[in-house]
Structures are given as C-alpha cells and as structure tokens.
Scaffold this active site. Structure first.
Site, PDB file in Angstrom:
ATOM      1  N   LYS A  22      -6.468   2.401 -55.838  1.00  0.00           N
ATOM      2  CA  LYS A  22      -5.156   2.966 -55.472  1.00  0.00           C
ATOM      3  C   LYS A  22      -4.180   2.793 -56.648  1.00  0.00           C
ATOM      4  O   LYS A  22      -3.489   3.720 -57.024  1.00  0.00           O
ATOM      5  CB  LYS A  22      -4.616   2.231 -54.254  1.00  0.00           C
ATOM      6  N   ASN A  23      -4.178   1.582 -57.239  1.00  0.00           N
ATOM      7  CA  ASN A  23      -3.159   1.274 -58.251  1.00  0.00           C
ATOM      8  C   ASN A  23      -3.483   1.830 -59.632  1.00  0.00           C
ATOM      9  O   ASN A  23      -2.699   1.671 -60.557  1.00  0.00           O
ATOM     10  CB  ASN A  23      -2.917  -0.242 -58.310  1.00  0.00           C
ATOM     11  N   ARG A  92       7.230   2.118 -53.169  1.00  0.00           N
ATOM     12  CA  ARG A  92       7.851   1.670 -54.425  1.00  0.00           C
ATOM     13  C   ARG A  92       7.222   2.368 -55.625  1.00  0.00           C
ATOM     14  O   ARG A  92       7.901   2.716 -56.592  1.00  0.00           O
ATOM     15  CB  ARG A  92       7.686   0.159 -54.559  1.00  0.00           C
ATOM     16  N   CYS A 116      11.013  -4.518 -50.558  1.00  0.00           N
ATOM     17  CA  CYS A 116       9.983  -4.423 -49.530  1.00  0.00           C
ATOM     18  C   CYS A 116       9.676  -5.844 -49.059  1.00  0.00           C
ATOM     19  O   CYS A 116      10.245  -6.807 -49.544  1.00  0.00           O
ATOM     20  CB  CYS A 116       8.747  -3.748 -50.076  1.00  0.00           C
ATOM     21  N   ARG A 121      11.884  -6.950 -55.748  1.00  0.00           N
ATOM     22  CA  ARG A 121      11.155  -6.059 -56.670  1.00  0.00           C
ATOM     23  C   ARG A 121      12.107  -5.109 -57.401  1.00  0.00           C
ATOM     24  O   ARG A 121      12.149  -3.915 -57.170  1.00  0.00           O
ATOM     25  CB  ARG A 121      10.068  -5.307 -55.910  1.00  0.00           C
ATOM     26  N   PRO A 122      12.952  -5.654 -58.270  1.00  0.00           N
ATOM     27  CA  PRO A 122      13.886  -4.830 -59.039  1.00  0.00           C
ATOM     28  C   PRO A 122      13.160  -3.887 -60.007  1.00  0.00           C
ATOM     29  O   PRO A 122      11.940  -3.936 -60.134  1.00  0.00           O
ATOM     30  CB  PRO A 122      14.710  -5.853 -59.802  1.00  0.00           C
ATOM     31  N   ILE A 123      13.958  -3.053 -60.654  1.00  0.00           N
ATOM     32  CA  ILE A 123      13.391  -2.120 -61.640  1.00  0.00           C
ATOM     33  C   ILE A 123      14.078  -2.289 -62.992  1.00  0.00           C
ATOM     34  O   ILE A 123      14.036  -1.405 -63.839  1.00  0.00           O
ATOM     35  CB  ILE A 123      13.551  -0.651 -61.154  1.00  0.00           C
ATOM     36  N   ASP A 124      14.722  -3.445 -63.191  1.00  0.00           N
ATOM     37  CA  ASP A 124      15.489  -3.654 -64.433  1.00  0.00           C
ATOM     38  C   ASP A 124      14.624  -3.509 -65.682  1.00  0.00           C
ATOM     39  O   ASP A 124      15.086  -2.970 -66.709  1.00  0.00           O
ATOM     40  CB  ASP A 124      16.172  -5.027 -64.416  1.00  0.00           C
ATOM     41  N   LEU A 125      13.363  -3.900 -65.625  1.00  0.00           N
ATOM     42  CA  LEU A 125      12.508  -3.820 -66.821  1.00  0.00           C
ATOM     43  C   LEU A 125      12.143  -2.360 -67.136  1.00  0.00           C
ATOM     44  O   LEU A 125      12.075  -1.962 -68.296  1.00  0.00           O
ATOM     45  CB  LEU A 125      11.243  -4.668 -66.630  1.00  0.00           C
ATOM     46  N   ASP A 305      -2.496  -9.921 -55.433  1.00  0.00           N
ATOM     47  CA  ASP A 305      -2.909  -9.026 -54.341  1.00  0.00           C
ATOM     48  C   ASP A 305      -4.088  -9.567 -53.550  1.00  0.00           C
ATOM     49  O   ASP A 305      -4.469  -8.976 -52.543  1.00  0.00           O
ATOM     50  CB  ASP A 305      -3.249  -7.639 -54.884  1.00  0.00           C
ATOM     51  N   VAL A 327       4.064 -14.660 -58.812  1.00  0.00           N
ATOM     52  CA  VAL A 327       4.428 -13.288 -59.175  1.00  0.00           C
ATOM     53  C   VAL A 327       5.555 -12.746 -58.310  1.00  0.00           C
ATOM     54  O   VAL A 327       6.508 -12.145 -58.809  1.00  0.00           O
ATOM     55  CB  VAL A 327       3.186 -12.366 -59.111  1.00  0.00           C
ATOM     56  N   ARG A 397      -2.575   2.017 -46.020  1.00  0.00           N
ATOM     57  CA  ARG A 397      -2.029   2.416 -47.321  1.00  0.00           C
ATOM     58  C   ARG A 397      -2.988   2.054 -48.442  1.00  0.00           C
ATOM     59  O   ARG A 397      -2.953   2.654 -49.509  1.00  0.00           O
ATOM     60  CB  ARG A 397      -0.699   1.682 -47.580  1.00  0.00           C
TER      61      ARG A 397
HETATM   62  C1  EPZ Z   1       2.027  -3.502 -59.091  1.00  0.00           C
HETATM   63  O1  EPZ Z   1       3.308  -3.532 -58.513  1.00  0.00           O
HETATM   64  C2  EPZ Z   1       1.078  -3.227 -57.945  1.00  0.00           C
HETATM   65  N1  EPZ Z   1       1.391  -1.923 -57.341  1.00  0.00           N
HETATM   66  C3  EPZ Z   1       1.207  -4.332 -56.892  1.00  0.00           C
HETATM   67  O2  EPZ Z   1       0.228  -4.068 -55.889  1.00  0.00           O
HETATM   68  C4  EPZ Z   1       0.885  -5.673 -57.542  1.00  0.00           C
HETATM   69  O3  EPZ Z   1       1.085  -6.696 -56.602  1.00  0.00           O
HETATM   70  C5  EPZ Z   1       1.807  -5.891 -58.746  1.00  0.00           C
HETATM   71  O4  EPZ Z   1       1.690  -4.779 -59.663  1.00  0.00           O
HETATM   72  C6  EPZ Z   1       1.484  -7.167 -59.500  1.00  0.00           C
HETATM   73  O5  EPZ Z   1       0.158  -7.140 -59.918  1.00  0.00           O
HETATM   74  C7  EPZ Z   1       0.976  -0.803 -57.972  1.00  0.00           C
HETATM   75  O6  EPZ Z   1       0.357  -0.844 -59.016  1.00  0.00           O
HETATM   76  C8  EPZ Z   1       1.329   0.494 -57.303  1.00  0.00           C
HETATM   77  P1  EPZ Z   1       5.309  -5.700 -61.185  1.00  0.00           P
HETATM   78  P2  EPZ Z   1       4.627  -3.546 -59.462  1.00  0.00           P
HETATM   79  O7  EPZ Z   1       6.312  -4.752 -61.744  1.00  0.00           O
HETATM   80  O8  EPZ Z   1       4.411  -2.700 -60.644  1.00  0.00           O
HETATM   81  C9  EPZ Z   1       9.197  -8.351 -61.100  1.00  0.00           C
HETATM   82  C10 EPZ Z   1      -0.566  -3.729 -53.728  1.00  0.00           C
HETATM   83  O9  EPZ Z   1      -0.758  -4.587 -52.867  1.00  0.00           O
HETATM   84  N2  EPZ Z   1       9.837  -7.191 -61.730  1.00  0.00           N
HETATM   85  O10 EPZ Z   1       4.229  -6.211 -62.055  1.00  0.00           O
HETATM   86  O11 EPZ Z   1       5.801  -3.278 -58.594  1.00  0.00           O
HETATM   87  C11 EPZ Z   1       8.873  -8.058 -59.643  1.00  0.00           C
HETATM   88  O12 EPZ Z   1      10.006  -8.325 -58.837  1.00  0.00           O
HETATM   89  C12 EPZ Z   1       0.693  -3.784 -54.562  1.00  0.00           C
HETATM   90  O13 EPZ Z   1      -1.375  -2.814 -54.021  1.00  0.00           O
HETATM   91  C13 EPZ Z   1      11.132  -7.331 -62.223  1.00  0.00           C
HETATM   92  O14 EPZ Z   1      11.734  -8.399 -62.126  1.00  0.00           O
HETATM   93  O15 EPZ Z   1       4.641  -5.085 -59.888  1.00  0.00           O
HETATM   94  C14 EPZ Z   1       7.733  -8.988 -59.352  1.00  0.00           C
HETATM   95  O16 EPZ Z   1       8.261 -10.268 -59.026  1.00  0.00           O
HETATM   96  C15 EPZ Z   1       1.675  -4.810 -54.026  1.00  0.00           C
HETATM   97  N3  EPZ Z   1      11.742  -6.256 -62.797  1.00  0.00           N
HETATM   98  C16 EPZ Z   1       7.014  -9.081 -60.699  1.00  0.00           C
HETATM   99  O17 EPZ Z   1       7.920  -8.584 -61.689  1.00  0.00           O
HETATM  100  C17 EPZ Z   1      11.106  -5.055 -62.929  1.00  0.00           C
HETATM  101  O18 EPZ Z   1      11.708  -4.109 -63.489  1.00  0.00           O
HETATM  102  C18 EPZ Z   1       5.749  -8.240 -60.755  1.00  0.00           C
HETATM  103  O19 EPZ Z   1       6.116  -6.922 -60.523  1.00  0.00           O
HETATM  104  C19 EPZ Z   1       9.787  -4.932 -62.433  1.00  0.00           C
HETATM  105  C20 EPZ Z   1       9.177  -6.004 -61.841  1.00  0.00           C
END
Ligand code: EPZ
Length: 430
Positions: A22-23, A92, A116, A121-125, A305, A327, A397
């Site tokens: 999926k991812n 997301r 969620c 889960r911010p998007i600042d990065l 996960d 994480v 999902r």
């Molecule tokens: C991906 O989510 C996966 N989803 C998630 O899988 C997975 O848990 C996660 O990576 C970690 O491996 C998809 O690929 C669709 P991140 P993503 O950005 O990209 C923080 C599932 O079960 N962060 O690596 O959203 C965030 O809050 C899902 O299939 C910021 O602070 O994960 C988190 O604490 C759940 N700012 C950490 O980083 C940002 O701009 C990891 O998030 C982005 C993220």
C-alpha cells in the site's frame, strides 16, 4: 456496519501470498501527476486507500483505468485544481499529490491533512522542502497554498527527521526540476527505493535512495513508465506475527526478506523459527514467546507499523516486555482493547510495559486505526473464545482479503454485517 468475528484457537498453517505494498503504491499513483505520459502500475493491492488515492487524482483531471491488481494512469488532462477536502481528510497520504502538483503546475492548494488517531502528524517537513525549492507558502482557512510561479529550483535540503512522506514529496517535486537536488537525512524505507526506481524509469536520475542522502537529477519533462509495486512488508510482518502467536507453521510467498531483517531478528529473539529464502519466509513456533524489548525506529529499525501486532504477541510472552514507540506520539490506542481481552499492559510515556499472561479471552473490541485493528485480529486468533472487531473499515484500508487469507491458513474468521447500533434512548442514557 461490518464486523470481523474471529473464533480463536486454530494454529495457522499453509501458504499465503503477500499483496503489493500500500505504502509504495500510494506515492507511485501520485507520481503519475508528474507526466502527460501513461504510468502503468501492477502488483497494486485492492484496498480502500488505493481507491481514495485514485478518486483524488480523478478529481484533478487524471484518467484512471483500473484492472485486476493494476492501474493505468494518464495525467495529460490534469490541471491545478484544489484537492477535495472530503477526499484529503479521509487519508493523510493524499498530501503526497502536493509535490507533484507544485512541480507540474506551479501551484498546490491542499486542505491541511487532518490529524489522525496515531498522532498530530504535521506536514512542516514537507513544507520546508517545498520552500527550500523556492515555493511561496500561505495558509488560510484550513488550506495550505504552495506556489512557484517561476517554477521550483533544485536545492540542498536537510530533513530534520527522516520523514517518509516528506522524502517522497520532495523526491517527486525534484524529479521535475532541472538540476541536482540533494535530500539529506532522507527516509530509507524500501518504499522510498521503489519510488526512486519509478522516477528513474520516468526520466529522472535518482541515486542514493535507501541511504540517508538522495540525489535527484531532475528534468523539465518526464515520461510515462511501467512499474511493479514491491510486496507489502507490513502485511507480511502481520502474517508472520499471526503464525507465531497461534504456534503455527506458515510460508509467506511474494516477500523480500531483506525488507524484514529487524522483524525476522525480533521473531527469532522471542523464540520463533524463521527461514528466509529468495522470495519466501517460513515462520513457525511451538512454545510461548519469550519476553523481548522492542524500540520502533525509522527504517532499517523495527517498523512502527508492526508495533501493535507485536504487542499482541508479547501479551502472551513468558515474562515482562517493554515496547518503546519513538516514531509517533500516540500509537498505543490498541492497549485498551488488548486489555479488554485480558492483556496486562501499562503505559509509561512512550513505553508500554507488557506483563505476559497465560491466555487472552475473546471479547467485543474496537479497531481505532489500521495497525491497531490488525493487532486485534492477531490477538483474536490466539484468544479463547470469540472476538468481534468493529470499525473494521480501518483494517480494510491496509489488508487485502484479510479473512480469505487467514481462513486459507486454517483460521475461523467471518465478516458479518450487523445493524448500526441504535443510539441509546434517553431513558437508558440517564
Ligand atoms: C508513512 O507515514 C506511512 N504511511 C505510515 O504507515 C508509517 O507509519 C510512517 O510512514 C512511518 O514509517 C504511508 O507511507 C502512506 P512520517 P508518514 O512522515 O509519511 C513526524 C500505515 O499504517 N513528521 O515518516 O505520514 C510525524 O508526526 C501508515 O500504513 C513531522 O513531524 O510518516 C511522525 O511522528 C501509518 N513533520 C514522524 O515524523 C512532517 O512534516 C514519522 O512520520 C512529517 C512527519
């Protein structure tokens, strides 16, 4: 409303084929926005999140043809339209179209993705990467607008955290920008490597994917491509956990063992027998699992996960285990539900202390998010009696044909339709 009714006690045995990831499929679908050519994807799992992503692309003008396990996407007719709030709030990962939209059309206007169950889960990065590439950002009435009227420029980007989504968004944007963009402290997940392979087929030059430093030599026009999505390592890990908790003997087909080294090591540490071949993994177990400690980390560390599923398994371990979730800040929603099944778990900040018990008992439980739901399935398979899981939409999902696959291994899982619970009347509410 649908539920999963699981009669616990069966030892799983036999062979199960793992679906496409999926991812990996979700960013690959988003990447189709980068070109007017046709992107053909196969090995695509039939999951609700995939349906949502395809609907999102259609809402901005992409033609999507669907076949069994495959998609054919053409974004020639796409344009810079606003992504629909109702679709984005559903998932997301919708935010993964921001980078392609910004690079292709010079503008991306996205509703802020909702938080969620597993954290804010911010998007600042993501946004820092876009502004490093020259985008102007503005936020108004719950929408983020990123614009680059003169086009994005290549940049040297340092990610404060190896965010999977931010790495993917930056890679896709950079693929359509002439020049060399460097991502430092990039995520190293196999899904990143898969996306890099697709972008390379489309005409970008991506080197270093899978390491912390990724270089993307972009170009001003990308082509269509054909691509097979990698197998789903998290689905695989879920079935490996199910095999271990039921003291079964299961062979998984269509897996990449190298994507599961941390998971295989942990299963062996807790006493399961794991044999890894080219594209198969065999997991068997006899006795109670040993207590082990787990700390989730970005890849190649233990995957967050699979944290919930391993917590279910360790609920039956011989002794005390500690799981530390580094994480996400709130990924213990499954603890209350496992406790209802007789697990003994205490949360202490980012750590959960699990005192192994002899048995779990079936109970009505609630899936709060995708992987928490998977953990309840794993627990239900080993519990005494019946477990009925509600809100299984979360599970659908991320797990293709879950009851069909489990029953083919000897489990007893039935998907039931039950009337939505009537609201308690005032009389009973008082
Ligand atoms: C991906 O989510 C996966 N989803 C998630 O899988 C997975 O848990 C996660 O990576 C970690 O491996 C998809 O690929 C669709 P991140 P993503 O950005 O990209 C923080 C599932 O079960 N962060 O690596 O959203 C965030 O809050 C899902 O299939 C910021 O602070 O994960 C988190 O604490 C759940 N700012 C950490 O980083 C940002 O701009 C990891 O998030 C982005 C993220």
């Amino acid at each position: 409303m649908e539920t999963l009714l699981i009669q616990g006690g069966a030892k799983l045995s036999g062979r199960v084929v793992v679906s496409g990831a999926k991812n990996a499929a979700l960013p690959a679908i988003a990447a189709a926005l980068l070109t007017g050519g046709t992107v053909n994807l196969s090995g695509v799992p039939s999951l609700d999140d995939i349906v949502t992503m395809c609907e999102l692309l259609e809402s901005v003008g992409v033609t999507v043809n669907r076949g069994p396990g495959c998609l054919s996407l053409n974004a020639r007719g796409a344009s810079a339209r606003e992504a629909s709030y109702s679709l984005v709030r559903r998932m997301r990962a919708s935010f993964l179209i921001a980078g392609p939209m910004l690079a292709r059309f010079g503008i991306a206007r996205m509703p802020m993705p909702g938080g969620c169950a597993i954290g804010s889960r911010p998007i600042d990065l993501h946004l820092k990467a876009f502004s490093a590439m020259g985008a102007e950002l503005s936020v108004e009435s719950g929408y983020i607008e990123a614009t680059a009227p003169k086009g994005l420029k290549s940049a040297h980007i340092y990610l404060d955290y190896p965010s999977v989504g931010a790495t993917e968004n930056a890679m896709m944007a950079a693929a359509l920008v002439k020049g060399s963009t460097v991502l430092e402290n990039a995520a190293r997940e196999p899904e990143i490597v898969d996306l890099a392979n697709l972008l390379t087929k489309m005409g970008a030059k991506v080197v270093g994917a899978g390491t912390g430093v990724i270089r993307i030599q972009g170009t001003d026009e990308l082509e269509g491509a054909n691509h097979v999505v990698i197998p789903d390592r998290i689905e695989a890990g879920t079935y490996m956990t199910a095999a271990a908790i039921t003291k079964g003997d299961v062979i998984l087909e269509n897996v990449v063992p190298e994507h599961l080294t941390a998971v295989i090591a942990k299963l062996r540490e807790l006493g399961a027998a794991v044999e890894a071949e080219e594209s198969e993994i065999r997991v068997s177990s006899e006795g109670k699992p040993k207590a082990v400690d787990i700390k989730t980390m970005p890849y190649p560390g233990f995957p967050t996960d699979l944290q919930a599923q391993f917590m279910a398994l360790l609920s039956l371990a011989d002794g005390m285990s500690i799981i530390t979730e580094t994480v996400f800040e709130n990924r213990f929603m499954h603890v209350d539900e496992l406790t209802r099944m007789g697990a003994k778990i205490r949360i202490d900040g980012r750590a959960a202390v699990i005192e192994g018990v002899d048995d779990l008992s079936g109970a009505p439980v609630n899936a709060t998010d995708l992987r928490a739901g998977a953990a309840l399935v794993v627990a239900g398979l080993a519990a005494n009696g019946d477990t009925e899981i509600v809100n299984i939409g979360h599970i659908d999902r991320g797990y293709e044909h879950i009851e069909r696959k489990l029953n083919s291994l000897g489990a007893n899982v039935v998907r039931r339709s039950v009337p939505k619970e009537r609201k308690a009347s005032a009389a009973t509410a008082s």
